[in-house]
Design a protein around this motif. Structure first.
Motif, PDB file in Angstrom:
ATOM      1  N   PRO A 164       0.829  -1.202   0.000  1.00  0.00           N
ATOM      2  CA  PRO A 164       0.000   0.000   0.000  1.00  0.00           C
ATOM      3  C   PRO A 164       0.868   1.258   0.000  1.00  0.00           C
ATOM      4  O   PRO A 164       1.786   1.381   0.804  1.00  0.00           O
ATOM      5  N   ARG A 165       0.578   2.146  -0.923  1.00  0.00           N
ATOM      6  CA  ARG A 165       1.349   3.379  -1.035  1.00  0.00           C
ATOM      7  C   ARG A 165       1.313   4.157   0.291  1.00  0.00           C
ATOM      8  O   ARG A 165       2.280   4.795   0.689  1.00  0.00           O
ATOM      9  N   LEU A 166       0.168   4.036   0.959  1.00  0.00           N
ATOM     10  CA  LEU A 166      -0.028   4.736   2.225  1.00  0.00           C
ATOM     11  C   LEU A 166       1.004   4.293   3.272  1.00  0.00           C
ATOM     12  O   LEU A 166       1.503   5.114   4.037  1.00  0.00           O
ATOM     13  N   ASN A 167       1.299   2.993   3.292  1.00  0.00           N
ATOM     14  CA  ASN A 167       2.285   2.501   4.261  1.00  0.00           C
ATOM     15  C   ASN A 167       3.684   2.990   3.918  1.00  0.00           C
ATOM     16  O   ASN A 167       4.469   3.334   4.795  1.00  0.00           O
ATOM     17  N   ARG A 212      12.189  14.382   9.144  1.00  0.00           N
ATOM     18  CA  ARG A 212      12.304  14.083  10.574  1.00  0.00           C
ATOM     19  C   ARG A 212      11.924  15.298  11.414  1.00  0.00           C
ATOM     20  O   ARG A 212      11.606  15.167  12.584  1.00  0.00           O
ATOM     21  N   GLN A 213      11.984  16.494  10.822  1.00  0.00           N
ATOM     22  CA  GLN A 213      11.593  17.701  11.564  1.00  0.00           C
ATOM     23  C   GLN A 213      10.144  18.082  11.337  1.00  0.00           C
ATOM     24  O   GLN A 213       9.563  18.806  12.131  1.00  0.00           O
ATOM     25  N   ILE A 214       9.591  17.632  10.208  1.00  0.00           N
ATOM     26  CA  ILE A 214       8.237  18.042   9.852  1.00  0.00           C
ATOM     27  C   ILE A 214       7.389  16.791   9.692  1.00  0.00           C
ATOM     28  O   ILE A 214       7.512  16.063   8.722  1.00  0.00           O
ATOM     29  N   GLY A 215       6.558  16.535  10.671  1.00  0.00           N
ATOM     30  CA  GLY A 215       5.757  15.314  10.667  1.00  0.00           C
ATOM     31  C   GLY A 215       4.529  15.453   9.794  1.00  0.00           C
ATOM     32  O   GLY A 215       4.126  16.555   9.434  1.00  0.00           O
ATOM     33  N   MET A 216       3.938  14.293   9.450  1.00  0.00           N
ATOM     34  CA  MET A 216       2.785  14.338   8.559  1.00  0.00           C
ATOM     35  C   MET A 216       1.744  13.297   8.958  1.00  0.00           C
ATOM     36  O   MET A 216       2.072  12.192   9.346  1.00  0.00           O
ATOM     37  N   VAL A 217       0.486  13.698   8.845  1.00  0.00           N
ATOM     38  CA  VAL A 217      -0.640  12.788   9.068  1.00  0.00           C
ATOM     39  C   VAL A 217      -1.441  12.765   7.775  1.00  0.00           C
ATOM     40  O   VAL A 217      -1.675  13.805   7.170  1.00  0.00           O
ATOM     41  N   PHE A 218      -1.840  11.561   7.369  1.00  0.00           N
ATOM     42  CA  PHE A 218      -2.397  11.407   6.033  1.00  0.00           C
ATOM     43  C   PHE A 218      -3.914  11.340   6.033  1.00  0.00           C
ATOM     44  O   PHE A 218      -4.569  11.252   7.068  1.00  0.00           O
ATOM     45  N   GLN A 219      -4.432  11.351   4.809  1.00  0.00           N
ATOM     46  CA  GLN A 219      -5.863  11.338   4.576  1.00  0.00           C
ATOM     47  C   GLN A 219      -6.538  10.127   5.197  1.00  0.00           C
ATOM     48  O   GLN A 219      -7.569  10.248   5.824  1.00  0.00           O
ATOM     49  N   MET A 244      -1.110  18.055   8.200  1.00  0.00           N
ATOM     50  CA  MET A 244      -2.243  17.132   8.177  1.00  0.00           C
ATOM     51  C   MET A 244      -2.959  17.263   6.844  1.00  0.00           C
ATOM     52  O   MET A 244      -3.469  18.316   6.498  1.00  0.00           O
ATOM     53  N   ASP A 245      -2.998  16.143   6.118  1.00  0.00           N
ATOM     54  CA  ASP A 245      -3.611  16.140   4.796  1.00  0.00           C
ATOM     55  C   ASP A 245      -5.007  15.539   4.895  1.00  0.00           C
ATOM     56  O   ASP A 245      -5.164  14.328   4.876  1.00  0.00           O
ATOM     57  N   GLU A 246      -6.005  16.355   5.028  1.00  0.00           N
ATOM     58  CA  GLU A 246      -7.391  15.903   5.201  1.00  0.00           C
ATOM     59  C   GLU A 246      -7.479  14.785   6.234  1.00  0.00           C
ATOM     60  O   GLU A 246      -7.949  13.691   5.929  1.00  0.00           O
ATOM     61  N   THR A 276       3.466  23.950  15.290  1.00  0.00           N
ATOM     62  CA  THR A 276       2.944  24.642  14.121  1.00  0.00           C
ATOM     63  C   THR A 276       2.135  23.628  13.339  1.00  0.00           C
ATOM     64  O   THR A 276       2.654  22.565  13.006  1.00  0.00           O
ATOM     65  N   ILE A 277       0.886  23.926  13.064  1.00  0.00           N
ATOM     66  CA  ILE A 277       0.054  22.937  12.385  1.00  0.00           C
ATOM     67  C   ILE A 277      -0.466  23.503  11.074  1.00  0.00           C
ATOM     68  O   ILE A 277      -0.946  24.641  11.016  1.00  0.00           O
ATOM     69  N   VAL A 278      -0.331  22.691  10.025  1.00  0.00           N
ATOM     70  CA  VAL A 278      -0.911  23.062   8.737  1.00  0.00           C
ATOM     71  C   VAL A 278      -1.871  21.954   8.356  1.00  0.00           C
ATOM     72  O   VAL A 278      -1.519  20.775   8.390  1.00  0.00           O
ATOM     73  N   ILE A 279      -3.103  22.315   8.019  1.00  0.00           N
ATOM     74  CA  ILE A 279      -4.100  21.287   7.723  1.00  0.00           C
ATOM     75  C   ILE A 279      -4.768  21.578   6.390  1.00  0.00           C
ATOM     76  O   ILE A 279      -5.123  22.716   6.096  1.00  0.00           O
ATOM     77  N   VAL A 280      -4.879  20.526   5.573  1.00  0.00           N
ATOM     78  CA  VAL A 280      -5.653  20.626   4.341  1.00  0.00           C
ATOM     79  C   VAL A 280      -7.013  20.041   4.630  1.00  0.00           C
ATOM     80  O   VAL A 280      -7.113  18.983   5.249  1.00  0.00           O
ATOM     81  N   THR A 281      -8.058  20.724   4.238  1.00  0.00           N
ATOM     82  CA  THR A 281      -9.382  20.146   4.477  1.00  0.00           C
ATOM     83  C   THR A 281     -10.351  20.534   3.365  1.00  0.00           C
ATOM     84  O   THR A 281     -10.253  21.590   2.758  1.00  0.00           O
TER      85      THR A 281
END
Lengths: 312, 259
Positions: free
Chosen positions: A191-194, B85-92, B173-175, B200-205
């Motif tokens: 999965p691309r997501l992983n 490593r400095q800028i974390g990300m959360v996915f859709q 944060m991407d949606e 610092t938080i950036v969110i796409v929604t």
């Protein structure tokens, strides 16, 4: 998610001709495969019984089991050696194709690997005798001289190079395409997501492969290895041609005294076999059949245990 | 812990295709900045360019600057691995590693940095991160089970815990709520509110109510037509964007007249 859905109300049963025909055809096909398998098993058992219970010619051994043991050992040993060489290489090639190579090169390599699978085993056998054996023979002598203290390389080295190691290398090359092709398919399905989860945490390419690709592909790697193992166990011509066998049980990789394999032994001896010898050979075939079944059952069990849910 | 991001005249390309043109935004530390706009307008692309995740697509490159407290993320010799490593990300969609336990998921990023950590330090970090993601009370008794066994909302909070475990300067944060039900969405929004005191938080929604609820500033992106690059239309205080925007198309979009 497996939520128990309430039983759907039964639709009114109407018999459509197309349904009946298709059901009949598919059922027949399903039964046929069972009949074929059962028939083969029955033939093996019936023909093997005289050799298993009865006396066998003295020059062959004390009894059937004593006779078949070296062959079984040779079969397992050569297949194991082939797997040790082929699996890491196949996984590495598949990773290279899926995650490192530029797209054009990856496609080309993919075709090339598929092509390797299409080469008949006789060709591999010829190649093993004509090219590999003489090529490796000086290496075997060197190994015997310098690493002879290791049981695997104890001297004397073979003078022809037609050793179990050469046979296993040929086997490894033969099973390589199967394992590589399957691993490639599986790695592509990660999965691309992983993968992105790992990269976003600051993983390098290799760390991403360790965190996402290999765990996802684990059961697939096992499954493809077992398929390769199946081919290595049953491979006949290449081994029969390459290996200079003498029916010993020995772990030495480079000597002139090599164990034979069941399949190669049957191929070499069946044309001139008669009487009880035929039963013995068929009996050894039954042993090979049992080993293959066992390997497959084992692989299913491993896959069921290691498959993880939630890859989505 | 939290740093300012300055985007200066950023163009983003995928090969020959120019996906985003001329974006300049100042992203404040300890605040939530929302990116809104119709699909395909480039807002996710801009977000992903902030930790160079858009580069996983072959042929992607940028023209312009992204400064993290003055340091250009696209400067020569900057390794994207270090940026991430400095800028974390959360996915859709929640993406915990399916083969790892809850605990291993939280520690995944930290252990990447090859930091030797004592068992008790690891335990502390796991608890701190899961508490930070409002997940501790729900999972503290089953840290050893696979993360994929949690509900979607819990998985997403696990991903947030995983992202903050490495103490990033910025959280992208991407949606993050688009695959979640309203209750889980609310839990994540509350969490964002808490997290902004530290990050610092950036969110796409896509959800304009969400943008108006959680963000301090909002950037509206739009696209002139298919094949044209996305552009930043307006960037201002969230209250102003939603009540009294200065550009007509922003008003059309936030009032639901198009998009």
């Amino acid at each position: 998610m497996t939520t128990a859905a309430p039983a759907a109300p039964r639709a009114a049963v109407t018999n459509r001709p197309a349904d009946i025909v298709f059901k009949a055809v598919s059922t027949t096909a399903g039964v046929l495969i069972l009949i074929a398998l059962g028939g083969v098993a029955l033939f093996l058992v019936v023909q093997a019984v005289p050799a298993i219970i009865g006396p066998i010619p003295e020059e062959e051994g004390a009894n059937f089991w004593a006779w078949v043991w070296p062959l079984t050992f040779g079969t397992l040993w050569s297949a194991l050696l082939a797997m040790v060489m082929a699996v890491p290489l196949a996984v590495a090639i598949a990773l290279f194709i899926t995650h490192y190579a530029p797209r054009k090169l990856a496609q080309f390599l993919g075709y090339l690997i598929d092509l390797l699978a299409a080469i008949p085993s006789v060709i591999y056998g010829l190649w093993g005798i004509a090219v590999l054996a003489p090529f490796f023979q000086p290496g075997y002598i060197w190994l015997a001289q310098n690493l002879g203290w290791l049981p695997l390389f104890s001297p004397p080295a073979s003078g022809t190079g037609r050793t179990i190691l050469t046979a296993s290398i040929v086997l490894a090359v033969m099973v390589l395409p199967i394992i590589t092709a399957l691993c490639r398919e599986i790695f592509l399905q990660t999965p691309r997501l992983n993968e992105e989860a790992a990269l976003a945490l600051g993983a390098t390419r290799w760390e991403m492969i360790k965190m996402a690709v290999l765990p996802h592909g684990r059961s697939g790697i096992i499954a493809s290895s077992i398929l390769g193992l199946g081919r290595a166990l049953g491979e006949t011509m290449a081994v029969a041609m390459v290996l200079a066998s003498s029916g010993v049980v020995s772990f030495v990789l480079i000597g002139s005294q090599n164990p034979s394999t069941i399949a190669a032994n049957i191929a070499l001896r069946f044309p001139e076999a008669h009487g009880i010898t035929v039963n013995m050979l068929i009996g050894s075939g039954l042993v090979l059949f049992a080993i293959t079944l066992l390997v497959n059952a084992l692989s299913r069990w491993i896959i069921a245990k290691t498959t993880v849910d939630g890859g989505r | 812990m939290s740093k300012r991001i300055e985007i200066n005249d950023l163009d983003i390309y995928y090969g020959a295709f120019k996906a985003v043109e001329g974006v300049s935004i100042d992203i404040e530390p300890r605040a939530v900045t929302a990116f809104i706009g119709p699909s395909g307008c480039g807002k996710s692309t801009v977000l992903r360019s902030l930790n160079r995740m858009h580069e996983v697509i072959a042929g992607a490159y940028v023209d312009g600057e992204v400064l993290l407290d003055g340091a250009n993320l696209y400067g020569p010799g900057v390794d994207p691995v270090n940026v991430r490593r400095q800028i974390g990300m959360v996915f859709q969609r929640p993406n915990p590693f399916p083969t790892m336990t809850i605990r291993e998921n939280v520690l995944a990023g930290v252990l990447l940095n090859n930091r030797r950590m004592s068992r008790s330090d690891q335990d502390d970090l796991v608890e701190r991160s899961l508490r930070g993601a409002n997940l501790w009370n729900e999972v503290k008794d089953r840290l050893g089970v696979p993360g994929s066994g949690l509900s979607g909302g819990q998985q997403q909070r696990l991903c947030i815990a995983r992202a903050i475990a490495v103490s990033p300067d910025v959280l992208l944060m991407d949606e993050p709520c688009s695959a979640l039900d309203p209750i889980s969405t609310l839990a994540i929004e509350d969490l964002i509110e808490e997290l902004k005191t530290e990050y610092t938080i950036v969110i796409v929604t896509h959800n304009m109510q969400q943008a108006s609820r959680v963000s301090d500033k909002t950037a509206f992106f739009n696209i002139a037509g298919t094949g044209k690059p996305g552009k930043l239309i307006e960037f201002d205080e969230t209250a102003k964007i939603f009540s009294n925007p200065s550009v007509q198309s922003t008003e059309d979009y936030v009032s639901g007249r198009f998009g």
